[in-house]
Scaffold this active site. Structure first.
Site, PDB file in Angstrom:
ATOM      1  N   GLY A   1      40.357  40.206  38.577  1.00 46.54           N
ATOM      2  CA  GLY A   1      40.769  40.488  37.321  1.00 46.54           C
ATOM      3  C   GLY A   1      40.556  39.304  36.341  1.00 46.54           C
ATOM      4  O   GLY A   1      39.987  39.413  35.170  1.00 46.54           O
ATOM      5  N   CYS A   2      40.769  38.217  37.095  1.00 46.49           N
ATOM      6  CA  CYS A   2      40.769  36.781  36.105  1.00 46.49           C
ATOM      7  C   CYS A   2      39.300  36.500  35.948  1.00 46.49           C
ATOM      8  O   CYS A   2      38.933  36.184  34.788  1.00 46.49           O
ATOM      9  CB  CYS A   2      41.432  35.680  36.593  1.00 46.49           C
ATOM     10  N   THR A   3      38.402  36.726  36.650  1.00 47.50           N
ATOM     11  CA  THR A   3      36.865  36.602  36.669  1.00 47.50           C
ATOM     12  C   THR A   3      36.310  37.583  35.487  1.00 47.50           C
ATOM     13  O   THR A   3      35.615  37.000  34.628  1.00 47.50           O
ATOM     14  CB  THR A   3      36.430  36.786  37.903  1.00 47.50           C
TER      15      THR A   3
ATOM     16  N   ALA B   1      37.586  36.460  32.150  1.00 53.01           N
ATOM     17  CA  ALA B   1      36.849  35.240  31.618  1.00 53.01           C
ATOM     18  C   ALA B   1      35.516  35.516  31.525  1.00 53.01           C
ATOM     19  O   ALA B   1      35.051  34.681  30.292  1.00 53.01           O
ATOM     20  CB  ALA B   1      36.999  34.105  32.624  1.00 53.01           C
TER      21      ALA B   1
END
Length: 211
Positions: A97-99, A102
């Site tokens: 999710g963070c990738t 970003a």
């Protein structure tokens, strides 16, 4: 509809949060376990908007801070006075999710810059971790390191939860939009990473239109 009840409970929890005195108090919210169900995706904007409408932090001055970026250079919030700032808190470099989040912010970064806005990501990861994350995915963002959760606590993006007798802390995926005068204009709690950058861009455009 059960999701409507979820929204009501979310709003009720947020309505009990503290307000600013001299500095912003942590926003006390219970963990919300989001799923990838299509209904959650479709109604995410409704949840974010409902929470933002009653958030006690809207219209308050954003607490100043200084944190190291991926190159270990100090970044201070006040250095962006005169610009809009998208300040987003995320759990961990390299996770799915963070990738996604970003990479989406990176893809839209030229449009944010056209709107006189900078995007700052904050997690508890080290500067070296941020550096590796940026290199691996060709990110163009400023990623700040907050290993002690000091800034996360100020912005209500760190909560302590419990499971029986066990207590543990966790990062809430939270985004603030701060205006050129350093005032918080929008608050997005427990965001879904998919499509989040685009939703932030749309909200920023709306805020600038009605400023």
């Amino acid at each position: 509809m059960k999701f409507g009840l979820f929204i009501v409970l979310t709003v009720a929890l947020l309505s009990l949060t503290g307000c600013f005195n001299m500095k912003m108090q942590p926003i006390k919210v219970e963990p919300v376990h989001m799923t990838l169900d299509i209904n959650v995706k479709l109604e995410q904007q409704e949840i974010e908007d409902a929470a933002a409408e009653i958030s006690p932090v809207i219209g308050k001055t954003a607490p100043d801070f200084t944190l190291p970026d991926q190159n270990q250079r100090p970044v201070t919030l006040r250095q962006f006075r005169g610009k809009w700032v998208v300040l987003y808190f995320y759990p961990k470099d390299g996770t799915t999710g963070c990738t996604l989040e970003a990479k989406d912010f990176t893809a839209l970064l030229p449009r944010f810059h056209e709107m006189n806005a900078e995007v700052l990501g904050v997690s508890e990861d080290s500067s070296q971790s941020h550096c590796d994350f940026i290199a691996q995915h060709e990110l163009k963002l400023l990623l700040l390191s907050d290993p002690d959760h000091t800034v996360m606590e100020q912005y209500g993006a760190w909560v302590v939860s419990s499971f029986g007798s066990l207590s543990y802390g966790r990062i809430i995926r939270t985004t603030m939009i701060i205006d050129p005068a350093g005032v918080i204009r929008h608050y997005m709690p427990e965001v879904m990473p998919q499509g989040h950058a685009d939703r932030v861009l749309g909200k920023l455009a709306a805020l600038q239109t009605f400023q």
